[in-house]
Scaffold this active site. Structure first.
Site, mmCIF file in Angstrom:
data_model
loop_
_atom_site.group_PDB
_atom_site.id
_atom_site.type_symbol
_atom_site.label_atom_id
_atom_site.label_comp_id
_atom_site.label_asym_id
_atom_site.label_seq_id
_atom_site.Cartn_x
_atom_site.Cartn_y
_atom_site.Cartn_z
ATOM 1 N N ASN A 140 0.864 -1.173 0.000
ATOM 2 C CA ASN A 140 0.000 0.000 0.000
ATOM 3 C C ASN A 140 0.899 1.221 0.000
ATOM 4 O OD1 ASN A 140 -2.882 -1.079 0.450
ATOM 5 N ND2 ASN A 140 -1.602 -2.217 1.907
ATOM 6 N N GLU A 141 1.101 1.758 -1.193
ATOM 7 C CA GLU A 141 2.013 2.882 -1.363
ATOM 8 C C GLU A 141 1.337 4.170 -0.903
ATOM 9 O OE1 GLU A 141 4.836 1.922 -1.818
ATOM 10 O OE2 GLU A 141 5.278 0.899 -3.698
ATOM 11 N N PRO A 142 2.112 5.245 -0.698
ATOM 12 C CA PRO A 142 1.508 6.517 -0.299
ATOM 13 C C PRO A 142 0.312 6.856 -1.194
ATOM 14 C CG PRO A 142 3.871 6.693 -0.240
ATOM 15 C CD PRO A 142 3.568 5.337 -0.779
#
Ligand code: F6R
Length: 636
Positions: free
Chosen positions: A169-171
């Site tokens: 879950n990237e920024p």
């Protein structure tokens, strides 16, 4: 201590943790932490096993959980804890790769965990990295359903990315996200380049559980080790929840713990500014640190700090035995005494307050440089002074640095040889065809040898420019580096022997070495650890009593002002001379192959940093120098 028993819902309720929004435990030694995380998991499995109940674990890959897996395997082997009733769900998998791909998380889990315990293979769930694109949504929904069908995850373990990601879950990932296909950030891909032998081989997508999936777990434990994680940990723990730092969203979970080591927690307020949480330890380094911090915060030079400044910033304890006037003066003097234009000691002068001894007036010096250029990049000005002040300076390039020479650079020399000597041959044609693919990392030993020679010749040009004779330049070619791949071998006894032999043959009074542990490829870390091991081995030899070790920082990082024991100012002319010395390393200029995420050339980064530290010294109240190189003494 058990991690579970010190769980509490409102971390900010204690004064020490008042800046923290997540329950956080810091361990001196990560071994202890890994054991306790594994123990918490094992206790739950044992409890459930007794009732014949399934335990559902959420698992992560990467370097962070490896120690926990080792401990779990130990519990399985020694205490006979069975994993037959355990069901596991992995957070993520690269897309699109199949489960038998060498770098798949599926292989990782088998090698590091599943192959060593008695888990039922049907109980292992890892997102499939080769699902057909048109079926992905359906597949992801089924993954979610499957988790729910077991009553949800009991314990989810997590690592954290340098950009604050959890799972993949990237920024930007939001609180409602569930299992899905995502694009990977550049930073995430760059962090994985060692495993894939270059960023271009790292997949650009992945399937990951969402933030909502993770937060639905009954218990969440996030682990972070090492300095590289300190910034994302600070933001996740102390900033308000926000999607820019996905790990900060764990703040909304009421049974989550961050388990940290000293390095990853270094930027938390309780560690970096303990006076803000009523934890002021009055040792000299902490006092210096606090006064420097106060001076920077109030934007006043040290000598202008007032009693009120101390009182208003939780630092009144510093004034119990000393007036602010005396304290200011002693910290000011200490900083001023770090400044010297005589890095090898000033002959015939009072050295009571100088960083280096005056005697012997001509010292034998070894500058250890992990790659062939760190010497001039990191301490070119100091190097120049040591030589011009008559010391017997030796440079030891620890690795060949051959991996960082581009194919087009090597090709240039092959073609030059061919044209000048009119020597076309099958051998030359073979080399030329190998080098024609500019992007490929070539393992061929002849190409690597050429690349090493290019770096050797560049280094000699730079050291000659500084005035060193070639016989004082040593190319150690440490074997751990010579894999022909970005990933290096573990250092061994051969590497150590080469280091020790050199130190024994020179018997130095001074050693300079790169104390720069933030190098993105880890070579600097290996090189400094090899030096520390060599010092341990040689400690008993008599000449070592006279040997002082100074650590410099390389292109990536600077010492904080309170850590500096010696600061060598550079005049504007010396800055230019240093720049020229760096330019001799032509293969590293103009798009260095492996320079991390910073697009600036090495000379630009380092010039800016040397300037910035001089400005900081000036703001603390020191004279206004053009630039400075800084060192910390290492005691062994
Ligand atoms: C791995 C995962 C990632 C890693 C994170 C830290 O399954 O989901 O979020 O936990 O990238 O990686 P390491 O532990 O290698 O620093």
């Amino acid at each position: 201590m058990s991690i579970k028993t010190i769980k509490y819902k409102n971390p900010g309720s204690s004064s020490i943790t008042r800046f923290e929004r997540i329950h956080t435990i810091i361990f001196d030694d990560k071994k202890n932490a890994e054991y306790l995380v594994a123990e918490e998991i094992i206790k739950l499995i044992k409890k459930n096993n007794k009732k014949n109940k399934t335990t559902v674990l959420g698992l992560a890959t990467g370097s962070s959980p490896i120690g926990v897996y080792k401990n779990l395997i130990d519990f399985f082997k020694k205490d006979k804890v069975s994993f037959k009733n355990v069901v596991t769900f992995n957070l993520d998998e690269y897309y699109a790769i199949s489960s038998d791909h060498k770098q798949s998380y599926s292989q990782f889990m088998d090698q590091n965990f599943f192959n060593h315990i008695d888990i039922n293979r049907n109980n292992i769930y890892i997102p499939k990295g080769d699902v057909d694109k048109k079926n992905i949504d359906k597949y992801c929904k089924e993954y979610e359903k499957k988790i729910k069908s077991f009553g949800g995850i009991d314990i989810q373990i997590l690592g954290i990315g340098a950009n604050g990601h959890i799972g993949f879950n990237e920024p930007g990932s939001n609180l409602n996200s569930v299992t899905r296909l995502v694009k990977l950030d550049y930073q995430t891909r760059s962090d994985a380049k060692l495993d894939f032998n270059g960023i271009k081989n790292v997949p650009s997508s992945a399937i990951t559980m969402g933030i909502k999936t993770i937060l639905s777990s009954k218990r969440v434990i996030l682990m972070a080790w090492g300095q590289g994680k300190s910034e994302s940990i600070k933001k996740a723990v102390e900033l308000r929840q926000n999607v820019k730092i996905p790990a900060s969203l764990i703040q909304s979970h009421d049974n989550a713990t961050f388990v940290l080591d000293k390095q990853s927690s270094a930027l938390l307020t309780r560690i970096s500014q303990p006076w803000q949480v009523g934890q002021l330890v009055l040792d000299n380094e902490m006092i210096t640190r606090a006064v420097h911090w106060l001076s920077k915060k109030t934007e006043k030079p040290i000598l202008r700090l007032t009693e009120k400044d101390y009182n208003q910033n939780n630092l009144s304890d510093l004034l119990v035995d000393k007036s602010h006037y005396d304290l200011n003066l002693s910290v000011f003097n200490k900083l001023q005494r770090t400044i010297t234009g005589w890095p090898g000691g000033k002959p015939k002068s009072d050295d009571t307050h100088r960083p280096e001894r005056k005697n012997p007036s001509k010292k034998r010096v070894i500058i250890f440089s992990p790659h062939p250029d760190d010497d001039v990049v990191s301490m070119g000005g100091t190097f120049d002074r040591l030589v011009s002040q008559g010391h017997d300076v030796h440079v030891a390039y620890q690795t060949s640095g051959n991996i960082a020479v581009s194919n087009e650079e090597v090709l240039k020399f092959v073609e030059l040889y061919e044209d000048f000597f009119d020597k076309s041959s099958n051998f030359i044609d073979e080399l030329k065809s190998l080098l024609s693919d500019q992007k490929k990392i070539i393992k061929d030993s002849r190409v690597r040898k050429l690349a090493s020679l290019i770096r050797e010749k560049e280094s000699l040009a730079a050291t000659r420019f500084i005035g060193l004779s070639d016989s004082n330049v040593h190319f150690l070619g440490l074997p751990f580096y010579e894999t022909g791949k970005i990933k290096k071998n573990k250092p061994g006894s051969k590497d150590l022997k080469i280091m020790c032999d050199l130190i024994k043959s020179i018997k130095p009074h001074q050693i300079f070495a790169a104390g720069d542990l933030a190098d993105p490829h880890g070579t600097h870390k290996v090189c400094i650890e090899l030096l520390f091991d060599s010092l341990k081995n040689l400690k008993k030899l008599e000449f070592m009593n006279d040997c002082w070790v100074w650590l410099y920082r390389g292109a990536w990082h600077e010492w904080d002002t309170h850590e500096i024991d010696m600061a060598v100012p550079l005049s504007p002319e010396q800055v230019l001379k240093k720049r020229r010395a760096i330019f001799y390393h032509q293969s590293q200029n103009n798009s260095v192959m492996f320079q991390g995420d910073d697009e600036r050339e090495f000379w630009q980064r380092v010039e800016q940093r040397n300037r910035e530290i001089a400005i900081t010294y000036n703001q603390l109240g020191m004279a206004d120098y053009q630039a400075m190189e800084t060192f910390r003494r290492y005691y062994f």
